[in-house]
Design an enzyme around this catalytic site. Structure first.
Site, PDB file in Angstrom:
ATOM      1  N   GLU A  69      47.985  45.331  34.004  1.00 50.17           N
ATOM      2  CA  GLU A  69      48.886  44.588  33.130  1.00 50.17           C
ATOM      3  C   GLU A  69      48.118  43.617  32.249  1.00 50.17           C
ATOM      4  O   GLU A  69      47.050  43.146  32.618  1.00 50.17           O
ATOM      5  CB  GLU A  69      49.911  43.813  33.973  1.00 50.17           C
ATOM      6  CG  GLU A  69      50.902  44.737  34.660  1.00 50.17           C
ATOM      7  CD  GLU A  69      51.984  43.987  35.438  1.00 50.17           C
ATOM      8  OE1 GLU A  69      53.122  44.464  35.421  1.00 50.17           O
ATOM      9  OE2 GLU A  69      51.703  42.942  36.048  1.00 50.17           O
ATOM     10  N   CYS A 116      46.248  37.408  27.971  1.00 49.60           N
ATOM     11  CA  CYS A 116      45.644  37.324  29.294  1.00 49.60           C
ATOM     12  C   CYS A 116      45.301  38.753  29.700  1.00 49.60           C
ATOM     13  O   CYS A 116      46.199  39.584  29.847  1.00 49.60           O
ATOM     14  CB  CYS A 116      46.654  36.688  30.253  1.00 49.60           C
ATOM     15  SG  CYS A 116      46.115  36.663  31.962  1.00 49.60           S
ATOM     16  N   CYS A 141      42.129  43.844  43.170  1.00 52.26           N
ATOM     17  CA  CYS A 141      41.181  42.726  43.307  1.00 52.26           C
ATOM     18  C   CYS A 141      40.826  42.583  44.777  1.00 52.26           C
ATOM     19  O   CYS A 141      41.683  42.734  45.646  1.00 52.26           O
ATOM     20  CB  CYS A 141      41.829  41.430  42.813  1.00 52.26           C
ATOM     21  SG  CYS A 141      40.750  39.983  42.897  1.00 52.26           S
ATOM     22  N   CYS A 150      48.152  34.791  45.948  1.00 54.73           N
ATOM     23  CA  CYS A 150      48.159  35.536  44.688  1.00 54.73           C
ATOM     24  C   CYS A 150      48.680  36.954  44.898  1.00 54.73           C
ATOM     25  O   CYS A 150      48.243  37.651  45.802  1.00 54.73           O
ATOM     26  CB  CYS A 150      46.744  35.586  44.124  1.00 54.73           C
ATOM     27  SG  CYS A 150      46.584  36.539  42.613  1.00 54.73           S
ATOM     28  N   CYS A 177      50.841  33.515  35.977  1.00 52.66           N
ATOM     29  CA  CYS A 177      49.600  33.559  36.749  1.00 52.66           C
ATOM     30  C   CYS A 177      49.875  34.040  38.166  1.00 52.66           C
ATOM     31  O   CYS A 177      50.764  33.532  38.836  1.00 52.66           O
ATOM     32  CB  CYS A 177      48.988  32.174  36.892  1.00 52.66           C
ATOM     33  SG  CYS A 177      48.801  31.288  35.391  1.00 52.66           S
TER      34      CYS A 177
END
Ligand code: SAH
Length: 337
Positions: A89, A102, A109, A116, A328
């Protein structure tokens, strides 16, 4: 075969030299791709047919696909399908001073930060530079806008994909290319110390943001597994070296988690840790994710005031995209939420 969007201008120049052509052809190709946005090599009219055919046989020129878009007033989120059917994304934000994007740097990850959502999908692979360049090109084309600043804060840990990130930055920063000024590029890292050291040595004037999120190891250990490898004193020591080498102010990111890292004692401890450093603290309102273990702190103003009084530069991050899970830590690498 390499994708043509994966090459820095210098590499394209070297390519032309290697086929006994003039170096400046590299610049011309760059201008076609990034200034005229002409993606059909046959239309590169100042390059002769024979060389255009050679280019076509030596480079791929294919695109990532827009799979889905979601928007609210100031934000648009894009889900992209990569050539190997992985998803990433990117988010574009409209400010009064321009448009920022962004970008994601990896599929998934591995850093495993507990709060997160992006880390829920383990790293599948690094993004190639062209896949990051293309997040910008595709969004600019789709919305008929120009992007003026780039934050590398989407899915992934950019310094865990170091070579491709540097290549990406060189490509978008090039004066014959997309021309995003280095001062308008921000790289955010969870704190991979040896890579911060490498970054400091490069003559790039980009902004560095470090996700600290805690004033001491006791708290940081519970939030960020990376702290077991590079603890706070190692990380802050490295940031000090970075400041000395680059003379560029560093951003310290601090996500405000209810009852975890948001007490006024935590603020005082943070102030003590950062005292005298050329940094500013960016307090991030927490965006709640599906995992219900963390809550948004409501002490953000008091925390802000405490830091201010202690002489620390501090700002509160403006919120974007919370309604469309584009904020975020909410980006994901898959279609299914
Ligand atoms: N891996 C890099 C960049 C990606 S995240 C890094 O760790 O810095 C960008 C920022 O958003 C980081 O500071 C990250 O800790 C923060 N973040 C992650 N999840 C969040 C959430 N749910 N709400 C607010 N900020 C979050």
């Amino acid at each position: 075969m390499r994708n043509i969007f994966d090459l820095t201008k210098e590499e394209l120049e070297d390519y032309f030299i290697s086929i006994n052509e003039k170096k400046f052809k590299g610049t011309q190709v760059y201008e076609w791709l990034y200034q005229k946005r002409e993606f059909n090599i046959d239309n590169f009219s100042n390059i002769k047919k024979e060389i255009r055919d050679k280019l076509k046989s030596d480079f791929r020129i294919d695109f990532i696909k827009i799979e889905k878009k979601q928007e609210d007033k100031l934000t648009k989120k894009y889900l992209f399908r990569l050539l190997d059917n992985e998803f990433i994304e990117a988010v574009v934000m409209f400010h009064d001073y321009g448009n920022s994007i962004c970008v994601s740097s990896q599929v998934g990850c591995n850093m495993g930060c507990k709060f997160c959502a992006s880390g829920k999908l383990k790293k599948v692979r690094n993004l190639e530079a062209y896949e990051m360049v293309m997040q910008i090109l595709m969004i600019e084309k789709d919305l008929d806008i120009r992007i003026s600043s780039v934050v590398i804060m989407g899915i992934g840990e950019p310094l865990d994909n170091y070579d491709n990130i540097i290549r990406f930055i060189k490509i978008i920063n090039d004066s014959k290319g997309i021309q995003i000024g280095a001062r308008h590029i921000t790289l955010s890292t969870c704190g991979l110390v040896p890579k911060i050291k490498e970054l400091a040595k490069l003559p790039l004037q980009i902004n560095l943001a470090v996700s600290l999120h805690a004033p001491n190891d006791l708290i940081r250990d519970t939030l960020m597994p990376v702290n077991k490898v590079y603890n706070i004193s190692t990380l802050i020591g490295e940031v000090k070296d970075y400041l000395t080498v680059t003379s560029r102010r560093v951003t310290i990111e601090y996500v405000m988690l209810d009852n975890v890292n948001d007490s006024l004692d935590n603020a005082l401890e943070l102030a003590k840790l950062l005292k005298g450093m050329n940094v500013y603290v960016n307090l991030i309102p927490y965006n709640e994710t599906n995992s219900k273990s963390f809550r948004r702190s409501n002490k953000i103003m008091a925390f802000y005031d405490t830091l201010k009084k202690a002489g620390i530069n501090v700002t509160i991050r403006k919120e974007f995209g919370t309604n469309i899970d584009a904020a975020c830590g909410q980006l994901r690498g898959s279609m299914n939420k």
